[in-house]
Design an enzyme around this catalytic site. Sequence first.
Site, PDB file in Angstrom:
ATOM      1  N   SER A  55      84.046  41.258 -14.492  1.00  0.00           N
ATOM      2  CA  SER A  55      82.922  40.980 -13.607  1.00  0.00           C
ATOM      3  C   SER A  55      81.611  40.812 -14.366  1.00  0.00           C
ATOM      4  CB  SER A  55      82.764  42.105 -12.579  1.00  0.00           C
ATOM      5  OG  SER A  55      83.902  42.213 -11.761  1.00  0.00           O
ATOM      6  N   GLY A 237      85.186  40.202  -9.469  1.00  0.00           N
ATOM      7  CA  GLY A 237      85.007  39.062 -10.356  1.00  0.00           C
ATOM      8  C   GLY A 237      83.546  38.681 -10.465  1.00  0.00           C
ATOM      9  N   GLY A 239      80.161  35.907 -10.802  1.00  0.00           N
ATOM     10  CA  GLY A 239      79.697  34.664 -10.195  1.00  0.00           C
ATOM     11  C   GLY A 239      79.144  34.829  -8.793  1.00  0.00           C
ATOM     12  N   CYS A 265      84.798  44.304  -4.197  1.00  0.00           N
ATOM     13  CA  CYS A 265      83.661  43.682  -4.861  1.00  0.00           C
ATOM     14  C   CYS A 265      83.543  42.200  -4.494  1.00  0.00           C
ATOM     15  CB  CYS A 265      83.761  43.914  -6.367  1.00  0.00           C
ATOM     16  SG  CYS A 265      82.201  43.649  -7.246  1.00  0.00           S
ATOM     17  N   PHE A 266      83.923  41.289  -5.377  1.00  0.00           N
ATOM     18  CA  PHE A 266      83.888  39.867  -5.045  1.00  0.00           C
ATOM     19  C   PHE A 266      84.770  39.594  -3.835  1.00  0.00           C
ATOM     20  CE2 PHE A 266      84.348  35.265  -6.295  1.00  0.00           C
ATOM     21  CZ  PHE A 266      82.997  34.984  -6.310  1.00  0.00           C
ATOM     22  N   ASN A 307      79.315  47.195  -9.545  1.00  0.00           N
ATOM     23  CA  ASN A 307      78.968  46.111 -10.454  1.00  0.00           C
ATOM     24  C   ASN A 307      78.860  44.842  -9.629  1.00  0.00           C
ATOM     25  OD1 ASN A 307      78.616  44.200 -12.420  1.00  0.00           O
ATOM     26  ND2 ASN A 307      80.729  44.264 -13.145  1.00  0.00           N
ATOM     27  N   GLY A 309      75.900  41.693  -8.141  1.00  0.00           N
ATOM     28  CA  GLY A 309      74.564  41.128  -8.024  1.00  0.00           C
ATOM     29  C   GLY A 309      74.358  40.369  -6.729  1.00  0.00           C
ATOM     30  N   PHE A 310      75.423  40.287  -5.891  1.00  0.00           N
ATOM     31  CA  PHE A 310      75.359  39.598  -4.608  1.00  0.00           C
ATOM     32  C   PHE A 310      75.858  40.548  -3.523  1.00  0.00           C
ATOM     33  CE2 PHE A 310      75.621  36.379  -7.825  1.00  0.00           C
ATOM     34  CZ  PHE A 310      74.793  35.350  -7.381  1.00  0.00           C
ATOM     35  N   HIS A 357      83.755  49.968  -6.436  1.00  0.00           N
ATOM     36  CA  HIS A 357      84.997  49.984  -7.211  1.00  0.00           C
ATOM     37  C   HIS A 357      85.743  51.303  -7.034  1.00  0.00           C
ATOM     38  CE1 HIS A 357      84.488  46.300  -9.738  1.00  0.00           C
ATOM     39  NE2 HIS A 357      83.247  46.464  -9.318  1.00  0.00           N
ATOM     40  N   GLU A 359      88.655  51.874  -7.905  1.00  0.00           N
ATOM     41  CA  GLU A 359      89.562  52.062  -9.035  1.00  0.00           C
ATOM     42  C   GLU A 359      88.855  52.580 -10.271  1.00  0.00           C
ATOM     43  OE1 GLU A 359      87.399  48.596 -10.278  1.00  0.00           O
ATOM     44  OE2 GLU A 359      88.128  49.261  -8.340  1.00  0.00           O
TER      45      GLU A 359
END
Length: 386
Positions: A55, A237, A239, A265-266, A307, A309-310, A357, A359
């Site tokens: 990520s 991930g 992006g 997350c993503f 982790n 940023g979006f 996260h 995990e």
Amino acid sequence: MTEPTTARPADQAVLVLEDGTRYEGRAYGARGRTLGEAVFATGMTGYQETLTDPSYAGQIVLMTAPHIGNTGMNDEDTESARIWVAGYIVRDPSRVVSNFRAKRSLDDDLESAGVVGIAGIDTRAVTRHIRSAGAMRAGIFSGADASLTAGEQLELVLGGAAMAGQNLSGTVSTTEPYTLPATGDRVGSVAVLDLGVKTSTLNFLAERGFDVHVLPQTASIEDVRALAPDALFFSNGPGDPSASDRHVELLRASLRDGLPYFGICFGNQLLGRALGFSTYKLPFGHRGINQPVLDVATGRVEITAHNHGFAVDAPIGEVSESAQGFGRVEVSHYDLNDNVVEGLNCLDIPAFSVQYHPESAAGPHDANYLFDRFRDLVIASKENGK
């Protein structure tokens, strides 16, 4: 003790932010030039997991903890097959390695991986600047590139790609499918779309009794259906989720097929988009292992690893109707620092996700129960389908 800031010319390095701010220090890791988005991570431990987390692809990571590297690097704590960060910033790298599992020093691994870093700068000052101005493009210049003029270095930084609008899944995903067999009492199989998946995620799924079929990010709905899985999982991930339309369409088709879904997350951001919500870029993101998150259903506060940023733009404290026809949706978790959405729960289909996260290998482990929740969801879905 902080080493003297005076450096030999060959060891000079400079961090340049896109607003022209400069921080001079000494070279750390590989020498040369690197560009990426400057972000900070607040964990006091777990730097090996951070470095190998896919990520972080495309990001220059600053560690807010002042002393990094004392436990070295080992072969057990990696979250993927390589270091993914674009660059690395620390204040005081450890001069010695002291851990019985250490195989190499952090500096050795950074250099062998070609990761350009910088040390000996005031990381607290950089962190405060990013918190005020926001995450931004940056560059680290050392070796011959340290001799470039300030104007030349800034021009290179401004020529770099911004994180918004980038689809980086193809950079970090596996290129070939593979399978991990269940290690616990088998309950079924799960198709995992690898958008930058971490090793510990796959291990936790296998431990819950899943045969784990890992698919590259290029997988289609036909690829998923060919496996006849009992559930679907989208990983973390790097992006911008707004640049992943194909993954959103894959998820919508799977949800219409009735597959139980869990996203991290993503994968949370993509569930939000699949349901009809929008996403947006956070000013400086959440990165570290100390974020307080409220579980709305239980009132329990979890200290969690982040982790991202979006984030998903969804209303907290109310039940919404999915604009894509998937029924009722609620925000299941939110961050107590800034009320950012940290989880979604679908009330009419078997699907949920979290932004953080569970995990987390470096800790904390407050949210590890979510893998059990996913297992229970799949078992209940199979029983209801009989």
